[in-house]
Enzyme design. Sequence first.
Site, short mmCIF file in Angstrom:
data_model
loop_
_atom_site.label_atom_id
_atom_site.label_comp_id
_atom_site.label_asym_id
_atom_site.label_seq_id
_atom_site.Cartn_x
_atom_site.Cartn_y
_atom_site.Cartn_z
N LYS A 169 6.56 8.57 22.42
CA LYS A 169 7.14 8.65 21.07
C LYS A 169 6.02 8.83 20.05
CE LYS A 169 8.02 5.80 17.83
NZ LYS A 169 7.82 6.64 16.60
N GLY A 222 -1.75 1.46 17.32
CA GLY A 222 -1.20 1.29 15.98
C GLY A 222 -1.63 -0.04 15.39
N SER A 223 -0.79 -0.60 14.55
CA SER A 223 -1.15 -1.80 13.81
C SER A 223 -1.04 -3.05 14.68
CB SER A 223 -0.25 -1.95 12.58
OG SER A 223 1.06 -2.31 12.97
N THR A 224 -1.82 -4.06 14.33
CA THR A 224 -1.75 -5.33 15.04
C THR A 224 -0.38 -5.96 14.89
OG1 THR A 224 -4.13 -5.71 14.81
CG2 THR A 224 -2.75 -7.65 15.13
N GLU A 225 0.22 -5.84 13.72
CA GLU A 225 1.55 -6.41 13.48
C GLU A 225 2.57 -5.86 14.48
OE1 GLU A 225 4.88 -6.67 9.88
OE2 GLU A 225 3.12 -5.37 9.68
N GLY A 227 1.84 -4.34 17.31
CA GLY A 227 1.40 -4.69 18.64
C GLY A 227 1.93 -6.05 19.09
N CYS A 279 -8.83 3.25 12.78
CA CYS A 279 -8.71 1.84 13.14
C CYS A 279 -10.05 1.14 13.24
CB CYS A 279 -7.95 1.72 14.46
SG CYS A 279 -8.66 2.68 15.81
#
Length: 479
Positions: A169, A222-225, A227, A279
């Site tokens: 995706k 992608g973002s830690t949030e 993840g 990142c």
Amino acid sequence: MENVEVKYTQMEKHSKQLIHLMRKKIADIQAGNKADIDRAVSAAVDAFRLDSKWRQMDASQRGELLYRLADLIQRDQDYIASLESLDNGKPKMLALMDVDMSIKTIRYYAGYADKIHGKTIPADGKLFAYTRIEPVGVCGQIIPWNFPFLMACWKFGPALCAGNTVVLKPAEQTPLSALYLASLTKEVGFPPGVINVVPGFGETAGAALVDHPKVDKIAFTGSTEIGKLIMRNGSHSMKRITLELGGKSPLVVTGNVEDIAKAARTAQDSCFLNMGQCCCAGTRTFVHESIYDEFVKHSAEYCQSYVLGNPFEPTTQFGPQVDETQMNRILEMIESGKQDGARCVAGGNRPDRRGYFIQPTVFADVTDGMRIAREEIFGPVQQILKYKTLDEVIERCNDTNYGLGSGILTNDINEAMKFSRSIRAGSVWINTPYMLPVSAQTPFGGFKESGIGRELGEDGLRGYGEIKTVVIMDCDKKV
């Protein structure tokens, strides 16, 4: 660089058309939903069956398919880079560099396809023991918008090399190059169902992929949030998970650097790559107090020299941010830096021009507790902090939830070695701009909240294989 210059010469012939296109809607893309993910996973499951063409294929033949994919990417590199610039806003020169690394990544894993093997083990007793490395199965892959084509290739390479099937995706902001990559895999001749690309939103397509019980692994960048959300939502089916997440990476500039102006340029190159949308960007620049003022002066001057403009113009160094949401987030963080008392020595505003542009920005007199020094900004905002001793700055560098990249500029090998063994980060870059040393051969990933597992290199294969132990007993009597 010669090939890049040739491509630009060809591109200049129709730059007016590209400029015109950038001012209009590029395309309408279907938003995949749960039903689309279900269909894609079903196709990937069928392609992974033990008697399927893909599972019965020789490992060397898998490698040949990947080699052919790399050849087609090279054939179409100018078109792919143009798609990337239109979709993402990054300068065409940078997009061409992304495509070049993508080719190298696919070729690296093509060569590894028939070299994944287990071990024979001298187990105790009358035993013959060995291991097999088998593919995990159906791999869900979710990629970000900052390096869309490159991240797709980072995901495809090891997964396909190891014999898995994939459902990818792309980010909803930048689906075009991933869809084109999918079309190239059809041209190559990968068996049906081995590769599936479903564009869509994270809340629908992405969540459905993570939740799907027949997806054996999730690989996310992608973002830690997000993840953390993926780890939680994928736990019900014990999915294998690899995550390459956010960062707040430090770059230490020691007092013994001989050329302070060059060090300032290196630091900004480490921070502003891809308009700061990176990142592992070295946003926290720690500078020794003995050279601090001169370093800040050079940083401000260098920052104001960047050329912002149309990504298809060869002179452009900064394109727009990816979208309005990201632009507003960066501007809000810049404003917080000003309110917290940091000194904005360059940039700090949105220029008066069409597009989601932000001036490259440098803050001096930054302290560790400020939001701009703690939170990931993901934009062209550099924070310059002062330090006294190496021990002190190492402790401050490690005082973060992140641990992706790190770097040091020094002429003292002892300082370099101490820093490299003390810093808690997945990569340590010594006397070089961030990201430039990243290659297909070198593993990339993070400590702490910057991720789990590694991309690239031999270590990048570890998350795509299962170890099976086979033990045969040497019996005196027949069973």
